[in-house]
Design a protein around this motif. Structure first.
Motif, PDB file in Angstrom:
ATOM      1  N   SER A 124      18.164   0.103 -10.196  1.00 57.03           N
ATOM      2  CA  SER A 124      19.300   1.030 -10.154  1.00 57.03           C
ATOM      3  C   SER A 124      20.206   0.726  -8.972  1.00 57.03           C
ATOM      4  O   SER A 124      21.442   0.744  -9.098  1.00 57.03           O
ATOM      5  CB  SER A 124      18.815   2.481 -10.100  1.00 57.03           C
ATOM      6  OG  SER A 124      18.036   2.712  -8.946  1.00 57.03           O
ATOM      7  N   LEU A 125      19.620   0.411  -7.818  1.00 48.45           N
ATOM      8  CA  LEU A 125      20.437   0.068  -6.659  1.00 48.45           C
ATOM      9  C   LEU A 125      21.109  -1.295  -6.853  1.00 48.45           C
ATOM     10  O   LEU A 125      22.232  -1.512  -6.391  1.00 48.45           O
ATOM     11  CB  LEU A 125      19.581   0.075  -5.387  1.00 48.45           C
ATOM     12  CG  LEU A 125      20.325  -0.150  -4.067  1.00 48.45           C
ATOM     13  CD1 LEU A 125      21.413   0.906  -3.858  1.00 48.45           C
ATOM     14  CD2 LEU A 125      19.351  -0.143  -2.889  1.00 48.45           C
ATOM     15  N   PHE A 165      26.034  -4.436  -7.616  1.00 51.08           N
ATOM     16  CA  PHE A 165      26.766  -5.259  -8.567  1.00 51.08           C
ATOM     17  C   PHE A 165      28.148  -4.657  -8.829  1.00 51.08           C
ATOM     18  O   PHE A 165      29.165  -5.365  -8.834  1.00 51.08           O
ATOM     19  CB  PHE A 165      25.972  -5.361  -9.872  1.00 51.08           C
ATOM     20  CG  PHE A 165      26.563  -6.315 -10.872  1.00 51.08           C
ATOM     21  CD1 PHE A 165      26.101  -7.617 -10.954  1.00 51.08           C
ATOM     22  CD2 PHE A 165      27.566  -5.909 -11.739  1.00 51.08           C
ATOM     23  CE1 PHE A 165      26.635  -8.511 -11.882  1.00 51.08           C
ATOM     24  CE2 PHE A 165      28.114  -6.786 -12.665  1.00 51.08           C
ATOM     25  CZ  PHE A 165      27.647  -8.091 -12.739  1.00 51.08           C
ATOM     26  N   SER A 166      28.199  -3.347  -9.034  1.00 52.20           N
ATOM     27  CA  SER A 166      29.463  -2.672  -9.339  1.00 52.20           C
ATOM     28  C   SER A 166      30.405  -2.657  -8.145  1.00 52.20           C
ATOM     29  O   SER A 166      31.595  -2.980  -8.268  1.00 52.20           O
ATOM     30  CB  SER A 166      29.184  -1.239  -9.793  1.00 52.20           C
ATOM     31  OG  SER A 166      28.440  -1.211 -10.987  1.00 52.20           O
ATOM     32  N   ASN A 213      23.027   5.284  -2.582  1.00 55.40           N
ATOM     33  CA  ASN A 213      21.732   5.250  -3.269  1.00 55.40           C
ATOM     34  C   ASN A 213      20.717   4.376  -2.546  1.00 55.40           C
ATOM     35  O   ASN A 213      19.518   4.459  -2.818  1.00 55.40           O
ATOM     36  CB  ASN A 213      21.909   4.760  -4.707  1.00 55.40           C
ATOM     37  CG  ASN A 213      22.239   5.895  -5.663  1.00 55.40           C
ATOM     38  OD1 ASN A 213      21.995   7.061  -5.349  1.00 55.40           O
ATOM     39  ND2 ASN A 213      22.779   5.559  -6.816  1.00 55.40           N
ATOM     40  N   PHE A 214      21.198   3.561  -1.607  1.00 56.07           N
ATOM     41  CA  PHE A 214      20.266   2.788  -0.782  1.00 56.07           C
ATOM     42  C   PHE A 214      19.318   3.717  -0.022  1.00 56.07           C
ATOM     43  O   PHE A 214      18.118   3.444   0.090  1.00 56.07           O
ATOM     44  CB  PHE A 214      21.042   1.917   0.204  1.00 56.07           C
ATOM     45  CG  PHE A 214      20.179   1.336   1.281  1.00 56.07           C
ATOM     46  CD1 PHE A 214      19.417   0.212   1.046  1.00 56.07           C
ATOM     47  CD2 PHE A 214      20.095   1.938   2.529  1.00 56.07           C
ATOM     48  CE1 PHE A 214      18.599  -0.309   2.036  1.00 56.07           C
ATOM     49  CE2 PHE A 214      19.287   1.420   3.519  1.00 56.07           C
ATOM     50  CZ  PHE A 214      18.529   0.300   3.269  1.00 56.07           C
ATOM     51  N   VAL A 215      19.852   4.813   0.506  1.00 59.29           N
ATOM     52  CA  VAL A 215      19.031   5.763   1.263  1.00 59.29           C
ATOM     53  C   VAL A 215      17.953   6.358   0.361  1.00 59.29           C
ATOM     54  O   VAL A 215      16.783   6.459   0.741  1.00 59.29           O
ATOM     55  CB  VAL A 215      19.908   6.874   1.869  1.00 59.29           C
ATOM     56  CG1 VAL A 215      19.050   7.934   2.558  1.00 59.29           C
ATOM     57  CG2 VAL A 215      20.906   6.285   2.859  1.00 59.29           C
ATOM     58  N   ALA A 216      18.350   6.751  -0.856  1.00 63.93           N
ATOM     59  CA  ALA A 216      17.387   7.317  -1.796  1.00 63.93           C
ATOM     60  C   ALA A 216      16.345   6.272  -2.195  1.00 63.93           C
ATOM     61  O   ALA A 216      15.167   6.599  -2.401  1.00 63.93           O
ATOM     62  CB  ALA A 216      18.116   7.844  -3.027  1.00 63.93           C
ATOM     63  N   ASN A 217      16.775   5.024  -2.308  1.00 66.81           N
ATOM     64  CA  ASN A 217      15.861   3.938  -2.637  1.00 66.81           C
ATOM     65  C   ASN A 217      14.757   3.829  -1.592  1.00 66.81           C
ATOM     66  O   ASN A 217      13.558   3.776  -1.922  1.00 66.81           O
ATOM     67  CB  ASN A 217      16.662   2.634  -2.738  1.00 66.81           C
ATOM     68  CG  ASN A 217      15.809   1.388  -2.880  1.00 66.81           C
ATOM     69  OD1 ASN A 217      15.167   0.950  -1.928  1.00 66.81           O
ATOM     70  ND2 ASN A 217      15.823   0.794  -4.058  1.00 66.81           N
ATOM     71  N   PHE A 265      11.247  -5.456  -0.311  1.00 65.60           N
ATOM     72  CA  PHE A 265      11.449  -5.976  -1.670  1.00 65.60           C
ATOM     73  C   PHE A 265      12.415  -5.111  -2.463  1.00 65.60           C
ATOM     74  O   PHE A 265      13.294  -5.628  -3.175  1.00 65.60           O
ATOM     75  CB  PHE A 265      10.107  -6.070  -2.416  1.00 65.60           C
ATOM     76  CG  PHE A 265       9.442  -7.407  -2.280  1.00 65.60           C
ATOM     77  CD1 PHE A 265       9.945  -8.503  -2.957  1.00 65.60           C
ATOM     78  CD2 PHE A 265       8.327  -7.571  -1.480  1.00 65.60           C
ATOM     79  CE1 PHE A 265       9.338  -9.752  -2.837  1.00 65.60           C
ATOM     80  CE2 PHE A 265       7.711  -8.801  -1.350  1.00 65.60           C
ATOM     81  CZ  PHE A 265       8.217  -9.898  -2.027  1.00 65.60           C
ATOM     82  N   SER A 266      12.256  -3.801  -2.361  1.00 60.89           N
ATOM     83  CA  SER A 266      13.103  -2.908  -3.140  1.00 60.89           C
ATOM     84  C   SER A 266      14.570  -3.046  -2.754  1.00 60.89           C
ATOM     85  O   SER A 266      15.453  -3.170  -3.605  1.00 60.89           O
ATOM     86  CB  SER A 266      12.643  -1.459  -2.959  1.00 60.89           C
ATOM     87  OG  SER A 266      13.413  -0.582  -3.753  1.00 60.89           O
ATOM     88  N   ALA A 267      14.845  -3.044  -1.447  1.00 61.81           N
ATOM     89  CA  ALA A 267      16.227  -3.186  -0.985  1.00 61.81           C
ATOM     90  C   ALA A 267      16.724  -4.619  -1.140  1.00 61.81           C
ATOM     91  O   ALA A 267      17.888  -4.844  -1.482  1.00 61.81           O
ATOM     92  CB  ALA A 267      16.329  -2.752   0.481  1.00 61.81           C
TER      93      ALA A 267
END
Length: 473
Positions: free
Chosen positions: A51-52, A57-58, A147-151, A170-172
């Motif tokens: 999702s992040l 990308f956008s 959304n990085f913070v929520a990630n 890895f997630s970020a």
């Protein structure tokens, strides 16, 4: 005492039998299995980074087509510089706000809501007709980067301290690849549309349908399949509800007053913030300075962002490994070394005059600056347990603030050439990494000082638990 220990061991066994991954007493996974989608831990991991990824990308789908957009809308260098600044400015306050929102609602609702709200803005890029509307679109689209913070909050809820740096990395890191993939994909989408005899001014506008739809799809996946905590949907743990009742305002206040959060925000401003600025200017830099075509500039720029596949996770892994060997001191030293090396490489990037030399230095720079970002969030989860969302928000907001500062001071206008601005950005990185040496944890120490061994030694039982929860007010 033996009966209590036996009961606790039985509870831990019961927890472990509920999940595919081994877990600790808080049901957080103690392993990261990248090729698993086992719920809830690994499914949350993959939903979080994907999702992040769509948000990056956008948000960065515009720079790879900027050469075409600039000519169509008659944008000046000042206009493009202000638009780049606006993209980061939009995410500063949204990132800071995202921390308390995660504390209140949980990461799943926060991620999906923000993605669904900003997707129409990305689609609206196809309708811009003036420099002011172009700047406004980039400003609002930048909100999605919160959304990085929520990630990172979500990963800290799902993974134990022994692997949280790796999970965050890895997630970020995989998510940040979106900023590189879009540099490669958007010119290809534009060229594909052009191949159907569509005029240039229409082709670049139609291309933005792809990132908008992608962002909506990932938001729906998060809502349908995501889970905030190992135990289910988000709510305050029973411990917090019954034992340490605090208002949201108190949680925010404690996080804001923690000086470590602000030092990490400054550090992150000149790792991730510099990475964002580079994502914004690197394609145009190679296009203008070395006279490569749009597709080649996109490929070069993509290599910078796509290094996140391994570089930022490497930072998280190094942070965890150094912590196993040297404790918190290892995490802090690792952060300082990686970011200082990145600053030196950034300085060098602006001094290299050959195309291939610049590409090689840029690749090395990308590895270290992204690893430094991963190392920063190897420290963040340990700053404050009860104000984790706030500390994550402050640190994440610092990242975008750094992007705004560097973009505004160095790349908005013609005061400096781009190569000089890149070198000055490297100098700023080196200087602004020095305050890491001031971070000190009473129970773990700092870069130059050991822990205060007497810290909490006189506490036992429930009092120790309370002390741990109120850690680092």
């Amino acid at each position: 005492m033996e009966a209590k220990d036996a009961d606790e061991e039985q509870v831990l066994k019961d927890h472990r039998s509920m999940f595919a991954l081994p877990v600790d007493a808080d049901q957080k996974a103690t392993e990261l299995r990248l090729f698993s989608i086992a719920p809830p831990h690994m499914l949350a991991f993959h939903l979080a980074w994907l999702s992040l990824f769509s948000n990056f990308f956008s948000t960065f789908s515009i720079p790879p087509l900027l050469a075409v957009i600039r000519d169509d809308l008659n944008l000046t260098d000042t206009d493009t510089g202000h638009a780049g600044t606006a993209a980061f400015l939009g995410s500063i306050f949204s990132r800071i706000a995202m921390g308390p929102i995660c504390d209140l609602l949980g990461p799943r609702i926060a991620i999906a809501t923000l993605s669904l709200l900003t997707a129409p803005v990305i689609l609206s890029t196809s309708l811009v007709s003036s420099p002011n509307s172009f700047i406004a679109i980039r400003f609002i689209a930048g909100f999605s980067l919160a959304n990085f913070v929520a990630n990172q909050f979500w990963m800290s809820c799902m993974f134990s301290g022994c692997v949280v740096g790796l999970a965050n990395g890895f997630s970020a890191g995989w998510a940040n690849m979106g900023s590189g993939v879009t540099q490669l994909v958007m010119p290809l989408i534009y060229s594909l549309i052009m191949s159907f005899n569509v005029q240039s001014f229409a082709a670049w506008r139609l291309a933005f349908i792809v990132p908008a739809v992608f962002q909506v799809v990932t938001a729906i996946l998060v809502l349908m399949f995501g889970q905030d905590l190992p135990s289910g949907s988000y709510k305050r743990s029973q411990k917090v509800e019954n034992k340490f009742k605090e208002s949201l305002l108190s949680v925010i206040s404690k996080g804001v007053k923690n000086y470590r959060a602000w030092i990490l925000a400054l550090t992150y401003a000149f790792s991730f913030g510099v990475e964002l600025t580079t994502d914004n200017i690197i394609a145009q830099y190679f296009y203008d300075r070395f006279n490569v075509n749009l597709e080649v500039a996109g490929i070069i720029a993509a290599s910078f962002g796509m290094a996140n596949f391994f570089s930022r996770p490497s930072g998280g892994l190094v942070s965890d490994k150094l912590a196993q060997r040297f404790g918190m001191r290892g995490r802090l030293w690792g952060l300082w070394v990686a970011q200082t090396v990145a600053g030196c490489l950034c300085l060098l990037l602006g001094r290299v005059n050959s195309l291939w030399g610049s590409i090689l230095v840029m690749c090395a720079f990308s590895i270290f600056v992204q690893a430094a970002a991963g190392l920063t969030f190897g420290v963040v989860p340990f700053v404050s347990k009860r104000s984790l969302g706030v500390v994550s928000g402050i640190t994440g907001g610092g990242g975008t603030m750094g992007a705004v500062v560097t973009q505004l001071l160095l790349f908005s206008g013609t005061k400096f050439s781009k190569q000089t601005s890149i070198s000055l950005m490297g100098v700023m990185m080196i200087v602004c990494t020095l305050p890491v040496s001031l971070i000190y944890f009473p129970q773990w120490g700092g870069m130059f000082c050991g822990p205060s061994y007497s810290y909490g030694d006189h506490l036992s039982g429930p009092e120790t638990e309370t002390n741990h929860y109120h850690l680092l007010e």
